[in-house]
Design an enzyme around this catalytic site. Structure first.
Site, PDB file in Angstrom:
ATOM      1  N   SER A 165      -7.879   1.455   1.312  1.00 13.40           N
ATOM      2  CA  SER A 165      -7.383   2.554   0.484  1.00 13.40           C
ATOM      3  C   SER A 165      -8.090   3.828   0.915  1.00 13.40           C
ATOM      4  CB  SER A 165      -7.653   2.274  -0.997  1.00 13.40           C
ATOM      5  OG  SER A 165      -7.420   3.427  -1.793  1.00 13.40           O
ATOM      6  N   TYR A 177     -13.143  -0.895  -7.911  1.00 12.90           N
ATOM      7  CA  TYR A 177     -12.098  -0.708  -6.900  1.00 12.90           C
ATOM      8  C   TYR A 177     -12.619   0.031  -5.666  1.00 12.90           C
ATOM      9  CZ  TYR A 177      -7.639   0.429  -4.737  1.00 12.90           C
ATOM     10  OH  TYR A 177      -6.597   0.550  -3.842  1.00 12.90           O
TER      11      TYR A 177
END
Length: 320
Positions: A165, A177
């Protein structure tokens, strides 16, 4: 002098472009194992690769996801299995299944796509289990799947594509995350260097914000509300009752502005990493990745901190 510099730059760019567009002569004998195919990038990628002639081995978390994928595959060679990347026994069974499917040819492609985002939010709102749950899927799950399948990948001189990401380059929120994606970036780099001696190529794809289950607003709000309500009274008062609704409003606004509905921007990067003769080490997917997050990752930390501070609400007891 500047003319020579310009000519060298143009020649380099043209050479890179030609090299980047060279592809493998055929993919019909190539097995590709993809995790996280219930929805999102993995689901779309499995169907696209099957139509293009790959022998797709798709791993889903749920029987419903596997059944839906088989029904939507629209032809091509696509087989499914169940996989929970947080359980070693499940990973081991999936690896044995893959070995039976590929035989002596080995596994050409592994796409580590399975991932979760929630819970995200201010770090103080989390407990250690919140971090462990996300890391178990996004980081340790991908690493363990890769370790189990490396012998088959080495046999086929194959490829590993890890879905990271833009938040693996710049940590824009708290929770597990961003940490997990930083971990995947580091794992991809070390694996790429280790495997180059065996002809295995490793790429990492860094999507921006896309409209998937990971960016679902309802689940984000439910997760944030749960963690807000369980805070100790002193901690909650330090933020103030105004903080939660304002924080939630900012998250909604950012996701509505940034989330791209075209998931094929990500799957095209993965397809290139699988089919190109010379896959790139990194791929950025999405306008926000290229124009916002990637440039910000090269800026001084003080500027990034200032930018995020201007966007996010301030706690009631923040230092002036």
């Amino acid at each position: 002098m500047w003319l020579y510099v310009a000519l060298v730059a143009v020649a380099w760019a043209l050479g890179w472009l030609v090299r980047d567009r060279r592809t493998l002569p055929t993919v019909t004998d190539k097995h590709v194992f993809i995790t996280g195919c219930d929805s999102g990038f993995g689901n779309l990628l499995a169907r696209r690769l099957a139509r293009r002639g790959y022998r797709v081995l798709a791993a889903c978390l749920t029987p419903q996801g596997a059944e839906s994928l088989r029904g939507d595959s629209a032809g091509g060679h696509l087989r499914t299995t169940l996989l929970d990347v947080t359980r070693s026994d499940s990973i081991r069974r999936a690896a044995e299944w893959v070995q039976k499917e590929v035989g002596e040819k080995g596994l050409f492609g592994l796409v580590n796509n399975a991932g979760v985002a929630n819970p995200i939010g201010p770090t103080e709102w989390m407990d250690i289990e919140d971090f462990r749950r996300v890391m178990a899927v996004n980081a340790f799950g991908a690493i363990e799947v890769t370790l189990q399948l490396l012998p088959l990948l080495k046999r086929a001189r194959g490829r590993v594509v890890n879905t990271s990401s833009v938040l693996g380059r710049i940590s824009a929120n708290g929770g597990g995350y961003c940490m997990s994606k930083f971990c995947i970036e580091a794992f991809s780099d070390s694996l790429r260097r280790d495997m180059q001696h065996f002809g295995v190529k490793v790429s990492v794809v860094e999507p921006g914000f896309f409209k998937t289950n990971v960016t679902d607003l309802d689940s984000l709000e439910a997760s944030l509300r749960q963690r807000w309500e369980r805070l100790e009274p002193d901690t909650r008062s330090s933020y103030g009752e105004h903080f939660f609704p304002q924080y939630l409003k900012v998250q909604r606004l950012l996701l509505s502005l940034l989330c791209d509905k075209d998931l094929s921007k990500v799957t095209r990067c993965i397809e290139h990493a699988l089919q190109a003769q010379h896959p790139r080490s990194r791929y950025s997917a999405g306008w926000d990745a290229k124009l916002l997050w990637l440039p910000a990752s090269y800026m001084p930390s003080a500027l990034v901190d200032l930018g995020l501070a201007l966007i996010l609400p301030k706690p009631a007891q923040s230092v002036p």
